[in-house]
Design an enzyme around this catalytic site. Structure first.
Site, PDB file in Angstrom:
ATOM      1  CG  HIS A  99      -1.709  -1.227   1.440  1.00  0.00           C
ATOM      2  ND1 HIS A  99      -1.269  -2.234   2.275  1.00  0.00           N
ATOM      3  CD2 HIS A  99      -2.886  -1.670   0.929  1.00  0.00           C
ATOM      4  CE1 HIS A  99      -2.124  -3.237   2.281  1.00  0.00           C
ATOM      5  NE2 HIS A  99      -3.120  -2.929   1.468  1.00  0.00           N
ATOM      6  CG  ASP A 118      31.439 -32.147   5.520  1.00  0.00           C
ATOM      7  OD1 ASP A 118      31.867 -33.212   5.998  1.00  0.00           O
ATOM      8  OD2 ASP A 118      32.119 -31.108   5.469  1.00  0.00           O
TER       9      ASP A 118
HETATM   10  S1  FES Z   1       1.805  -0.693   3.199  1.00  0.00           S
HETATM   11 FE1  FES Z   1       0.256  -2.145   3.625  1.00  0.00          FE
HETATM   12  S2  FES Z   1       1.388  -3.966   4.074  1.00  0.00           S
HETATM   13 FE2  FES Z   1       2.891  -2.464   3.777  1.00  0.00          FE
HETATM   14 FE   LIG Z   2      33.705 -32.124   6.699  1.00  0.00          FE
END
Ligand code: FES
Ligand SMILES: [Fe+2]
Length: 450
Positions: A105, A366
């Site tokens: 957002h 390993d």
């Molecule tokens: S701005 Fe809404 S989750 Fe980051």
């Molecule tokens: Fe090793």
């Protein structure tokens, strides 16, 4: 299943570990809280974030964090998660940013983690959002030791210097040997393994036993020096050739004592040998004769509890990030002295890829073993069995010239025993006051659990 009693899962007096510690989700969750939530964990090398706004994305346990150089050159670290709806703030591995903007957002955060911008703040939030309460969650303490930046989520944790304790004496054999210190070069080689994170730590921290067997092939083809303590089938338990050291807050050292064997697995080691010869007096004047002559240039495995390992000579630096009880991500860099020539640095980088990189010859040996040590525990009957690190118990000693608890020779299980002892202490301690401090054999015996 009922809650497991960690005190029953490890017995330091017999070297026993229950296999449940490599498998159970509830043990793993407790590790996230008690170990990765409290210990000092490696974040970055200072050489990776030199300018204000430089950042590096990494993990502390399973928590993803951003490590950011500030305007005043201090370093802060934050959870890499938006305080609005939880999205990841930064996807890049590293870079330079004036601000971090969330993709979801559009909230934006300054390099100091403060929330600086909110789209539609007036129209949608009616200016009622107190932005000062929505900064990125900061890692409680961040501190550096000779170029290595560490952080802890625990505001009550002892200082980094105290946490490293006597181990600093050995770390300085690499970090403080030369006046300009060290730097990481190349990119991180990141490999995901279906392996419990503790197994590679125990393998590198003290397991010289597997060298002549699991790595017999590569030891034969890759060895370019005739070093007794690194010869296949070596059983010298001798204080003059090699030793393991532990009891320093769970940190440990495994080392030859010849001053050259760190470069034994280079096809053409002469460039490195010349570097050692040209600078040994400098190192001895900085660190003293013992560290300058016997340790510097030797094959040394350095482990900082819980999940950092570095091998001067082979010159790799590594962090293990846990990803569940049966999975971990291993990040490996080449680390070099800044004073080294470009030619020597390139040779070292090439050799890290050849030996311990993603397709490294040693790591493939390993990896195969450690994967099976993890996946066998999926069997219910199997996981209720015990395994042991009980080799040469009672043969530990102290040394007037060196800190820590010492066992002679390269082959032993002392360091692994003490790694699991520290693991148990951290897993059961309710506060740092309950975590015992022991640097000598006498102190270790006095603080051992019954
Ligand atoms: S701005 Fe809404 S989750 Fe980051
Ligand atoms: Fe090793």
């Amino acid at each position: 299943m009922s809650k497991l009693d960690i005190n029953d899962l490890v017995d330091n007096k017999t070297g026993r570990q229950s296999r449940l510690i490599f498998h159970e989700q509830q043990v793993y969750e407790q590790e996230q809280e008690q170990i990765f939530g409290r210990c000092w964990l490696f974040l970055a090398h200072e050489s990776q974030i030199t300018k204000p706004g430089d950042y590096f994305r990494t993990f502390m346990g399973e928590d993803e964090v951003l490590v950011v150089r500030q305007k005043d050159q201090s370093i802060k670290a934050f959870l890499n998660t938006c305080t609005h709806r939880g999205n990841r703030i930064c996807k890049a591995d590293n870079g330079n940013a004036r601000r971090f903007v969330c993709n979801y957002h559009g909230w934006s955060f300054g390099p100091d983690g403060s929330l600086t911008g909110v789209p539609l703040e007036e129209d949608a939030y009616h200016n009622q959002l107190d932005k000062s309460k929505f900064g990125l969650k900061q890692v409680a303490q961040v501190s550096s030791y000779k170029g290595m930046v560490f952080g802890t989520f625990d505001p009550e944790a002892p200082s980094l210097e105290d946490y490293l304790g006597e181990m600093k004496w050995y770390l300085d054999v690499w970090l403080d040997a030369m006046p300009e210190g060290t730097e990481l070069i190349g990119s991180a080689q990141k490999v995901e393994y279906p392996v419990n994170w503790k197994l590679p730590v125990e393998n590198v921290c003290g397991d010289g036993y597997h060298l002549g067997w699991a790595h017999a092939g590569v030891m034969t083809v890759a060895s370019s020096m005739n070093i007794d303590s690194l010869s296949v089938g070596n059983t010298d338990i001798d204080s003059s050739t090699a030793m393991s050291v532990t009891g320093m807050n769970g940190h440990s050292v495994l080392s030859t004592l010849d001053g050259y064997a760190g470069y034994a697995f280079y096809p053409e080691p002469q460039l490195a040998v010349d570097y050692l010869d040209a600078n040994r007096d400098t190192v001895s004047s900085r660190l003293g004769e013992l560290r300058g002559n016997k340790f510097w240039g030797s094959q040394i495995n350095l482990t900082v509890f819980p999940n950092v390992q570095m091998l001067p000579g082979l010159n790799w630096f590594r962090v293990y990030h846990p990803k569940g009880p049966g999975k971990m991500e291993m990040w490996t860099w080449a680390m070099v002295d800044k004073e080294m020539s470009d030619e020597l640095k390139q040779m070292i980088l090439d050799n890290v890829c050849r030996t311990f990189g993603a397709a490294g010859m040693f790591d493939n040996d390993d990896g195969d073993n450690l994967i099976a040590c993890t996946t066998q525990n999926r069997g219910w009957q199997t996981r209720h069995q015990d395994i042991y690190t009980n080799m040469a118990m009672g043969k530990e000693r102290s040394d007037p010239d060196m800190p820590g608890i010492i066992s002679d020779g390269l082959i032993g299980e002392q360091n692994q025993r003490f790694f699991y002892r520290r693991w148990q202490e951290m897993m059961t301690a309710e506060s740092w006051d309950q975590v015992p401090d022991y640097n000598s054999l006498e102190e270790a015996r006095a603080t051992e659990k019954d």
